[in-house]
Design a protein around this motif. Structure first.
Motif, PDB file in Angstrom:
ATOM      1  N   CYS A  80       0.896  -1.129   0.114  1.00 20.14           N
ATOM      2  CA  CYS A  80       0.026  -0.218   0.122  1.00 20.14           C
ATOM      3  C   CYS A  80       0.895   1.394   0.007  1.00 20.14           C
ATOM      4  CB  CYS A  80      -0.813  -0.006   1.217  1.00 20.14           C
ATOM      5  SG  CYS A  80      -1.513   1.318   1.461  1.00 20.14           S
ATOM      6  N   LEU A  82       0.331   4.259   0.888  1.00 21.74           N
ATOM      7  CA  LEU A  82       0.280   4.869   2.200  1.00 21.74           C
ATOM      8  C   LEU A  82       1.493   4.236   3.152  1.00 21.74           C
ATOM      9  CD1 LEU A  82      -2.050   6.973   3.004  1.00 21.74           C
ATOM     10  CD2 LEU A  82      -2.857   5.120   4.397  1.00 21.74           C
ATOM     11  N   ILE A  83       1.517   3.068   3.234  1.00 20.40           N
ATOM     12  CA  ILE A  83       2.545   2.619   4.263  1.00 20.40           C
ATOM     13  C   ILE A  83       3.784   2.785   3.729  1.00 20.40           C
ATOM     14  CG2 ILE A  83       3.280   0.239   5.480  1.00 20.40           C
ATOM     15  CD1 ILE A  83       0.257  -0.756   4.844  1.00 20.40           C
ATOM     16  N   CYS A 110      -3.924  -3.366   9.383  1.00 21.92           N
ATOM     17  CA  CYS A 110      -3.746  -4.428   8.218  1.00 21.92           C
ATOM     18  C   CYS A 110      -2.407  -4.754   8.351  1.00 21.92           C
ATOM     19  CB  CYS A 110      -3.985  -3.653   7.060  1.00 21.92           C
ATOM     20  SG  CYS A 110      -2.715  -2.263   6.749  1.00 21.92           S
ATOM     21  N   LYS A 113       0.611  -2.405   7.572  1.00 21.57           N
ATOM     22  CA  LYS A 113       0.993  -1.554   8.588  1.00 21.57           C
ATOM     23  C   LYS A 113       1.621  -2.085   9.568  1.00 21.57           C
ATOM     24  CE  LYS A 113      -1.676   2.588   8.744  1.00 21.57           C
ATOM     25  NZ  LYS A 113      -3.014   3.223   9.303  1.00 21.57           N
ATOM     26  N   CYS A 251     -10.538   3.487   1.109  1.00 24.53           N
ATOM     27  CA  CYS A 251      -9.212   3.779   1.814  1.00 24.53           C
ATOM     28  C   CYS A 251      -9.077   5.370   2.147  1.00 24.53           C
ATOM     29  CB  CYS A 251      -8.055   3.558   1.107  1.00 24.53           C
ATOM     30  SG  CYS A 251      -8.040   1.615   0.505  1.00 24.53           S
ATOM     31  N   PRO A 252      -8.030   5.605   3.181  1.00 18.81           N
ATOM     32  CA  PRO A 252      -7.989   7.183   3.435  1.00 18.81           C
ATOM     33  C   PRO A 252      -7.522   7.849   2.170  1.00 18.81           C
ATOM     34  CG  PRO A 252      -6.837   5.568   5.143  1.00 18.81           C
ATOM     35  CD  PRO A 252      -7.271   4.666   4.048  1.00 18.81           C
ATOM     36  N   VAL A 308     -10.380  -3.309   8.283  1.00 16.50           N
ATOM     37  CA  VAL A 308      -9.664  -4.300   8.994  1.00 16.50           C
ATOM     38  C   VAL A 308     -10.360  -5.239  10.196  1.00 16.50           C
ATOM     39  CG1 VAL A 308      -7.398  -3.096   8.711  1.00 16.50           C
ATOM     40  CG2 VAL A 308      -8.723  -2.766  10.988  1.00 16.50           C
ATOM     41  N   LEU A 336      -6.914   1.635  -2.615  1.00 16.60           N
ATOM     42  CA  LEU A 336      -5.333   1.960  -2.667  1.00 16.60           C
ATOM     43  C   LEU A 336      -4.651   0.280  -3.128  1.00 16.60           C
ATOM     44  CD1 LEU A 336      -4.442   4.155   0.005  1.00 16.60           C
ATOM     45  CD2 LEU A 336      -4.614   4.954  -2.411  1.00 16.60           C
ATOM     46  N   ALA A 338      -2.903  -3.044  -3.217  1.00 12.18           N
ATOM     47  CA  ALA A 338      -2.490  -3.911  -2.293  1.00 12.18           C
ATOM     48  C   ALA A 338      -3.294  -3.675  -0.683  1.00 12.18           C
ATOM     49  CB  ALA A 338      -1.195  -3.877  -1.669  1.00 12.18           C
ATOM     50  N   CYS A 339      -4.407  -3.061  -0.838  1.00 16.81           N
ATOM     51  CA  CYS A 339      -5.204  -2.730   0.588  1.00 16.81           C
ATOM     52  C   CYS A 339      -6.353  -3.881   0.376  1.00 16.81           C
ATOM     53  CB  CYS A 339      -5.957  -1.284   0.563  1.00 16.81           C
ATOM     54  SG  CYS A 339      -6.886  -1.439   2.096  1.00 16.81           S
ATOM     55  N   THR A 341      -8.053  -5.510   2.541  1.00 20.75           N
ATOM     56  CA  THR A 341      -9.358  -5.512   3.359  1.00 20.75           C
ATOM     57  C   THR A 341     -10.290  -4.636   2.522  1.00 20.75           C
ATOM     58  OG1 THR A 341      -8.347  -3.746   4.556  1.00 20.75           O
ATOM     59  CG2 THR A 341      -8.276  -6.059   5.230  1.00 20.75           C
ATOM     60  N   TYR A 342     -10.108  -3.483   2.070  1.00 16.27           N
ATOM     61  CA  TYR A 342     -11.076  -2.655   1.532  1.00 16.27           C
ATOM     62  C   TYR A 342     -11.297  -3.160   0.117  1.00 16.27           C
ATOM     63  CZ  TYR A 342     -11.460   1.131   4.787  1.00 16.27           C
ATOM     64  OH  TYR A 342     -11.721   1.581   6.053  1.00 16.27           O
TER      65      TYR A 342
HETATM   66  S1  SF4 Z   1      -5.996  -0.689   5.829  1.00 14.39           S
HETATM   67 FE1  SF4 Z   1      -5.453  -0.381   3.518  1.00 14.39          FE
HETATM   68  S2  SF4 Z   1      -5.008   1.919   2.977  1.00 14.39           S
HETATM   69 FE2  SF4 Z   1      -4.845   1.563   5.117  1.00 14.39          FE
HETATM   70  S3  SF4 Z   1      -2.661   1.168   5.416  1.00 14.39           S
HETATM   71 FE3  SF4 Z   1      -3.752  -0.678   5.324  1.00 14.39          FE
HETATM   72  S4  SF4 Z   1      -3.431  -1.377   3.015  1.00 14.39           S
HETATM   73 FE4  SF4 Z   1      -3.079   0.715   3.324  1.00 14.39          FE
END
Ligand code: SF4
Ligand code: SF4
Length: 381
Positions: A80, A82-83, A110, A113, A251-252, A308, A336, A338-339, A341-342
């Motif tokens: 992701c 963001l990470i 997740c 993270k 996602c954010p 999550v 996003l 590789a996210c 869960t979303y």
């Molecule tokens: S929950 Fe999804 S968008 Fe948020 S940090 Fe994890 S992979 Fe990225």
């Protein structure tokens, strides 16, 4: 006071849009005065505990892809963004907020993270809260409440303070005050025709996090609510009542907000609601003020409707309510790279939105913080 000194709505929007950049100076001033700063990444972080420790929480969630190449020296590329961006800023010391943070609080949300936090812990003092993965069982409350006590212990040791019940109650009241006001601001999106663009809505909600003078933030937000309500009542809004009304979920969106929202609004629609983490997800529920403060904080932060959690029925319910209340014509679900869960939740979200609600639902996927909508996902109404 001369009328020229009264800030106009565009000035106020601009101030919030610039808050993240300008907030560095406030944080430096905290440090110069010997005050403590705690970096956070996620809506699950119980910021009331940080305030009760006399410290300042600051969001480190990265909105820039600048450091992703550096992060990819340690992290997989197909992670992701963001990470990667957040870790990259810690690695390169390029984010003043990260630099000034005395410690960081993360949660086992997740997989990406929580594993990133292991590496982050080698760079900064990182306290990781073990987040239960379900909201439905009482043992989840017990575990999460234990984690609240563990964080209290960490903050007390780190900053040599005592977190009293009184300080917790004060922090709860103050954060609830902020929530109520920002929720009321978000709820301006219910007005039809719309009175505010989605970009301004996002900038104010996001900028509020970086406005460290909380009283000034509250006054500004209240002024904007009053001005926008008066504009609506006078029939002076520049938005057409026929503009398709869009809700953004998933996602954010900090890293893609500008491109996503501009793309939607340039196409003639208007973003009226943001269910994501920088939007309504955190605001819709307050911390109870009439029960034990630690239990109240535990319950509030366990109930965040994030993917999550399994199951995550709260998001489905919240979305259905918002679709009704904001008279939404279309939903855009941000996923996003590789996210998982979303991404997986999108299936049920799409079913609920397009099935029961019979409105269009698109799922743009972003492979990096650079905006790229895959063909076929751009069916804006
Ligand atoms: S929950 Fe999804 S968008 Fe948020 S940090 Fe994890 S992979 Fe990225
Ligand atoms: S989407 Fe979930 S994991 Fe990501 S910041 Fe929000 S609450 Fe945290």
């Amino acid at each position: 006071m001369s009328s020229t000194l009264i800030p106009t709505l565009p000035d106020q929007f601009e101030e919030f849009a610039e808050a993240r950049r300008n907030g560095f100076l406030s944080v430096k001033a905290f440090k110069d005065r010997g005050e403590k700063v705690v970096g956070t990444f996620c809506t699950f972080t119980p910021k009331e505990l940080i305030y009760a420790a006399g410290a300042h929480p600051v969001s480190l969630c990265s909105v820039s892809e600048e450091t992703i190449p550096d992060a990819e020296k340690h992290l997989p590329r197909n992670l992701c963004p963001l990470i990667k961006a957040s870790y990259g800023f810690a690695l390169t010391d390029k984010c003043p907020y990260m630099y000034f943070a005395d410690m960081i609080v993360g949660e086992t949300t997740c997989d990406g993270k929580k594993k990133m936090y292991e590496l982050l812990g080698e760079i900064k003092d990182t306290h990781v809260m073990q987040l239960p993965q379900t909201q439905e069982k009482e043992h989840a409350v017990t575990l999460w409440q234990d984690e609240m006590h563990r964080l209290i212990g960490k903050l007390e040791d780190k900053f040599e303070v005592t977190i009293t019940r009184e300080k917790l109650n004060q922090a709860i009241k103050s954060c609830n005050k902020d929530r109520r006001l920002l929720k009321a601001f978000h709820q301006l999106g219910k007005l039809k025709p719309s009175v505010i663009s989605g970009m301004d809505l996002f900038n104010v909600l996001n900028g509020a996090d970086y406005t460290f003078d909380r009283e000034a933030m509250r006054q500004n937000v209240q002024d904007m609510i009053d001005s926008l309500t008066a504009k609506y009542q006078a029939g002076e809004t520049e938005f057409s009542a026929n503009a398709p009304r869009i809700l953004i979920t998933g996602c954010p969106i900090g890293g893609v907000a500008s491109k996503v929202i501009h793309a939607i609004e340039d196409a003639g629609a208007v973003v009226v609601a943001l269910e994501n983490c920088q939007g309504y997800k955190e605001l819709h529920q307050e911390v109870q003020e009439d029960i034990d403060p630690i239990e109240a904080i535990t319950r509030k932060y366990l109930d965040i409707p994030c993917s999550v959690m399994t199951p995550n029925k709260g998001r489905e319910q919240l979305l259905q309510e918002m679709v009704e209340e904001y008279q939404v014509d279309g939903v855009i679900d941000i996923v996003l790279q590789a996210c998982h869960t979303y991404n997986i939740e999108s299936y049920n979200i799409r079913k609920i939105i397009t099935g029961e609600k019979s409105i269009p639902c698109t799922e743009p996927r972003y492979n990096s913080l650079t905006f790229t909508i895959k063909a076929g996902y751009t069916r804006l109404p």
